[in-house]
Write an enzyme that holds these catalytic residues in place. Structure first.
Site, short mmCIF file in Angstrom:
data_model
loop_
_atom_site.label_atom_id
_atom_site.label_comp_id
_atom_site.label_asym_id
_atom_site.label_seq_id
_atom_site.Cartn_x
_atom_site.Cartn_y
_atom_site.Cartn_z
N TRP A 52 4.50 2.52 3.94
CA TRP A 52 4.17 2.91 2.44
C TRP A 52 4.97 2.36 1.47
CZ3 TRP A 52 1.16 5.71 -0.62
CH2 TRP A 52 1.74 5.77 -1.98
N ASP A 55 7.22 2.81 -6.05
CA ASP A 55 7.89 2.01 -7.28
C ASP A 55 8.58 0.73 -6.80
OD1 ASP A 55 7.12 4.63 -7.94
OD2 ASP A 55 9.19 5.14 -8.64
N TRP A 79 3.47 8.77 1.45
CA TRP A 79 4.80 8.95 0.98
C TRP A 79 5.73 9.97 2.00
CZ3 TRP A 79 8.16 12.70 -0.55
CH2 TRP A 79 9.27 12.41 -1.50
N GLU A 237 8.93 9.47 -16.02
CA GLU A 237 9.43 8.86 -14.68
C GLU A 237 10.13 7.48 -15.05
OE1 GLU A 237 7.49 10.99 -11.00
OE2 GLU A 237 6.22 9.61 -11.91
C1 FRU Z 1 7.62 7.34 -9.52
C2 FRU Z 1 8.51 8.36 -8.64
C3 FRU Z 1 9.93 8.47 -9.32
C4 FRU Z 1 10.62 8.96 -7.97
C5 FRU Z 1 9.82 8.18 -6.81
C6 FRU Z 1 9.92 8.83 -5.44
O1 FRU Z 1 6.61 6.85 -8.74
O2 FRU Z 1 7.76 9.83 -8.55
O3 FRU Z 1 10.16 9.25 -10.21
O4 FRU Z 1 11.92 8.27 -7.89
O5 FRU Z 1 8.47 7.92 -7.44
O6 FRU Z 1 9.32 8.04 -4.50
#
Ligand code: FRU
Length: 520
Positions: A52, A55, A79, A237
């Site tokens: 997976w 970001d 995730w 984010e």
């Molecule tokens: C954005 C997010 C960030 C966080 C990460 C966790 O997609 O939610 O805010 O750091 O992904 O994987």
């Protein structure tokens, strides 16, 4: 309007001469090894070997190498406990996978963040003249969240003295503690010349927070931005803050990029930006309306490179959307990144547009180069398999309504409808291929208002096995969407609404070779 029937003039752009070029490209492209030849596997976009990805993280250039770290869970295609995956490139086109850079530990999962080159060794991590790369990331404690605590997110740092190959976490972590804010993450750090200090911007739910440090270890809060400004359809984010020159002038403005988890322009995740000024303490913008960096559904959490060799501001986004990211129909891996895009600022009627457009390595000049293509035929035109599966198509279009589809022999197609009466571009992926893995994915058209285009403008489309990226007028308007055709697209059709022909100037089509050949 959407149902308008475009029966009259199917054109097809014809390109016999060009076909051969595409075949040649294809010959190279299909030699992919098993691993990067899976159905839907992007051929010239970055995707992890397996597992997976979300970001992009720690985008930094150092000593001839562009680093791409990314949110990574190697043990599943959903995730999970986050690591920083790692890949490197010398040209931002071809990537080499590296071992995982940062593993979760007792202080938490490793969430998103950035990396800097500490040239002056302000951190003291440098040794024997070796310049440290310093990663700044969020630690996340799932166990605390599960127990109902809110003090789940703090900031940590790690350093590397071998240009990113191995990392040592700082024993004094966290460098920025937090006991009061549920959301407190995604630090972007950069060197600020005027104040000779490091600035960190991170997000805290509905606003951004700025901090200053002299050594990357001790941080002081300096200001907040955004509670009352911009789009707030979801939690903020992945911020980024940087200076850009305004095209054609000496003026400089500061740009703040903020991703929002929901409430994006076509549903779910989206990326907004603010134009303003940063005086070393405060970011101030008089912009009240939100602006979108990309109108598609699949460009999220994008940030830019620190320390690029010629100062270019290069952006990479995660090509997915939290609405359905966990459900996309890929096999051993999930998700890809957008093409790297150069950002620029253009002033228009007192406003500043943040444009984004693929870096010049993606300016293809060979391939099917045509001068003028006149759309005045009803003969369907089919390209051979794969030619459109990974290709760039570009032409100059007049400001007239027309419809462009790319599709396959199974009748699956992605359609773009340029409606110049209502100044809208509509992207229809409802019949683009596999869509039924999630209701939100294929249930509606995606809209992009396209006011203020010039009388003639460039249309550029990048197609890969599971994505389409659309750039109008060199990045003034951009849409990025995932698509999952179950057979390669082979047909390109352009139709117009009337008996009048449309002239497309400077028509080019080129197949793009796989960057993963020889990958095992
Ligand atoms: C954005 C997010 C960030 C966080 C990460 C966790 O997609 O939610 O805010 O750091 O992904 O994987």
């Amino acid at each position: 309007m959407i149902q308008r029937i475009y029966t009259l003039f199917v054109v097809v752009v014809l390109l016999t001469a060009c076909k051969e070029e595409v075949e040649k490209e294809k010959a190279v492209a299909v030699k992919t090894t098993k691993q990067y030849a899976e159905t839907y596997r992007p051929q010239y976009h970055f995707s992890p070997k397996s597992g997976w990805m979300n970001d992009p993280n720690g985008l930094v250039y150092h000593d001839g190498i562009y680093h791409l770290f990314y949110q990574y869970f190697p043990d599943a295609t959903v995730w999970g406990p986050m690591h920083w995956g790692h890949a490197v490139s010398q040209d931002l086109v071809n990537w080499k996978h590296k071992p995982i850079a940062l593993f979760p530990d007792e202080k938490g999962f490793i969430f998103s963040g950035s990396a800097v080159v500490d040239v002056n060794n302000t951190s003291g991590f440098g040794k024997d003249g070796k310049v440290p790369l310093v990663a700044v990331f969020t630690y996340f404690r799932l166990d605390i969240e599960k127990a109902g605590g809110i003090n789940t997110q703090t900031q940590g740092i790690a350093y590397s003295l071998d240009n990113g190959d191995t990392w040592i976490k700082y024993e004094g972590n966290p460098v920025l503690d937090n006991t009061t804010m549920k959301d407190f993450r995604d630090p972007k750090v950069f060197w600020h010349e005027d104040t000779e200090s490091w600035i960190m911007v991170l997000v805290a739910g509905d606003h951004a927070k700025l901090y200053r440090s002299k050594n990357l270890k001790d941080w002081n809060h300096i200001s907040d931005f955004g509670k009352e400004q911009g789009a707030h359809g979801g939690v903020w984010e992945c911020p980024d803050l940087f200076k850009l020159k305004v095209e054609g002038s000496d003026e400089e403005k500061w740009v703040l990029i903020i991703s929002i988890g929901s409430g994006g322009p076509n549903g779910g995740s989206g990326t907004q930006y603010f134009i303003g000024n940063f005086d070393g303490d405060n970011f101030i913008s008089d912009q009240t309306m939100h602006r979108w960096l990309d109108w598609g559904a699949d460009n999220y959490a994008g940030v830019t490179y620190n320390n690029t060799p010629n100062g270019d501001r290069i952006f990479v986004g995660w090509m997915s959307n939290w609405q359905y990211a966990l459900k996309t129909p890929t096999s051993t891996w999930r998700s890809a990144m957008t093409l790297p895009r150069k950002l620029s600022l253009k002033k228009r009627d007192g406003f500043y547009d943040l444009k984004n457009y693929p870096i010049s390595r993606f300016d293809f000049s060979k391939g099917l180069s045509g001068q003028k293509k006149i759309i005045d035929s009803t003969q369907p035109f089919n390209l051979t398999e794969n030619a459109l599966g990974q290709a760039v198509i570009s032409f100059k279009a007049p400001k007239k309504s027309f419809k462009l589809s790319v599709g396959n022999v199974l009748g699956e197609a992605t359609t773009l409808l340029f409606d110049m009466n209502s100044n809208l571009l509509m992207l229809d992926r409802t019949k683009s291929g596999k869509t039924n893995f999630n209701y939100e994915f294929g249930n509606k058209l995606h809209y992009m208002p396209v006011k203020d285009l010039p009388e003639e403008f460039e249309v550029k489309l990048f197609l890969d096995r599971s994505s389409i990226e659309i750039f109008l007028n060199k990045g003034q308007y951009v849409m990025t969407d995932q698509i999952f055709p179950t057979a390669a697209y082979t047909n390109l059709t352009i139709e117009n609404e009337s008996m009048n022909s449309i002239e497309l100037d400077d028509f080019k089509l080129q197949g793009i070779s796989s960057i993963w050949e020889g990958d095992d």
